[in-house]
Design a protein around this motif. Structure first.
Motif, PDB file in Angstrom:
ATOM      1  N   LYS A   1      -5.435  -8.823  -5.319  1.00 50.47           N
ATOM      2  CA  LYS A   1      -6.673  -8.573  -6.059  1.00 50.47           C
ATOM      3  C   LYS A   1      -7.724  -9.552  -5.548  1.00 50.47           C
ATOM      4  O   LYS A   1      -7.502 -10.766  -5.546  1.00 50.47           O
TER       5      LYS A   1
ATOM      6  N   ASP B   1      -8.571  -3.916  -5.692  1.00 53.72           N
ATOM      7  CA  ASP B   1      -7.109  -3.965  -5.774  1.00 53.72           C
ATOM      8  C   ASP B   1      -6.494  -3.248  -4.585  1.00 53.72           C
ATOM      9  O   ASP B   1      -6.831  -2.089  -4.296  1.00 53.72           O
TER      10      ASP B   1
ATOM     11  N   LYS C   1      -2.717  -2.344  -2.638  1.00 48.72           N
ATOM     12  CA  LYS C   1      -1.276  -2.240  -2.818  1.00 48.72           C
ATOM     13  C   LYS C   1      -0.583  -2.117  -1.461  1.00 48.72           C
ATOM     14  O   LYS C   1      -1.082  -1.440  -0.556  1.00 48.72           O
TER      15      LYS C   1
END
Length: 280
Positions: free
Chosen positions: A163, A189, A191
């Protein structure tokens, strides 16, 4: 007879001579060439601007990126009038804007605050996977034994989650403190990503001039994502450490700087800005 290949003969005593197919001769004097060893690379942290000044609202750029590159190939900082975060990595300077766009900067533009050094790792570590930010900082504390040491830290590899954040642009001579602009910051964000954390752990005696404690910015492997680190979860990473032995500060010579109040205690503001607000 036409000769298509280049024949190079190195004369190690004093010169290198290169013969070409056209029989021209180039002589390079090697007697003055210096071999740069690891020990001769400077271990100096070069800081542009004052950390407490940036936190307090000194956002106007004054130091060109072109000049900044002369003092380091690794580091982090803030762009002119914010609009993002800076990552200096492998000699190039990248900016992640508040829109999330990440790109190379124009060398003619400038920074209001940056920290750089010529990175050359002294130590390397392979910590276990699955650590969050706090756990990794505890791990780093266990291997960075000099509590008053200055450390440049490069963390590369895979992350389960990251983040980051970036601040929006401000107008010229706007001095709203960063802690009062937290509601305007943008979060990003990511991933299952790969990239590099670029940062430092600096001692408390450097607070206000710099920013003490841990401070990291992220740059993706594809160089298309980045920003100031708010939180992360590691996967497989490698940590490289360099302990620095000196630091240099280049303060602004601007009118705003000359009248800025450095007496105010901004410790809580610095902590709040670093973690992205009280909720992080």
């Amino acid at each position: 007879m036409r000769i298509n290949r280049l024949i190079s003969i190195a004369v190690f005593a004093a010169a290198a001579i290169t013969f070409t197919a056209r029989a021209s001769v180039t002589i390079r004097d090697l007697s003055s060439v210096k071999v740069i060893s690891k020990d001769s690379i400077p271990k100096t942290l070069f800081t542009v601007g004052i950390g407490g000044g940036l936190i307090g609202g000194l956002y106007d750029g004054f130091y060109p990126y072109k000049s900044l590159k002369k003092h380091g190939n690794f580091g982090l900082g803030a762009p002119d009038k914010l609009d993002g975060e800076l990552m200096i990595f492998q000699g190039k300077i990248y900016k992640t804007q508040h829109t999330g766009k990440t790109s190379l900067v124009d060398d003619r533009d400038s920074t209001s605050f940056s920290m750089v050094n010529f990175f050359h790792a002294d130590k390397k570590f392979n910590p276990p996977a699955g650590m969050g930010k706090i756990a990794l900082f505890h791990y780093l504390d266990s291997v960075l034994t000099n509590v008053n040491g200055m450390y440049a830290i490069h963390i590369s590899g895979k992350f389960k989650a990251i983040k980051t954040r970036a601040f929006p642009p401000v107008k010229a001579h706007q001095h709203t403190p960063l802690a009062e602009m937290l509601a305007l910051q943008r979060f990003f964000d990511y991933k299952d990503c790969e990239g590099d954390l670029i940062g430092y752990r600096l001692p408390y005696f450097m607070d206000n001039t710099n920013i003490s404690g841990y401070h990291f910015h992220f740059l993706s492997t594809q160089k298309d994502a980045g920003g100031h680190i708010i939180d992360f979860k590691t996967d497989k990473i490698v940590i490289e450490i360099e302990q620095l032995d000196s630091y240099t500060i280049q303060p602004p010579a601007t009118k705003d700087f000359k009248h800025f109040d450095f007496k105010k205690n901004r410790e809580e503001d610095i902590k709040s800005v670093e973690r992205g607000g009280k909720n992080y």
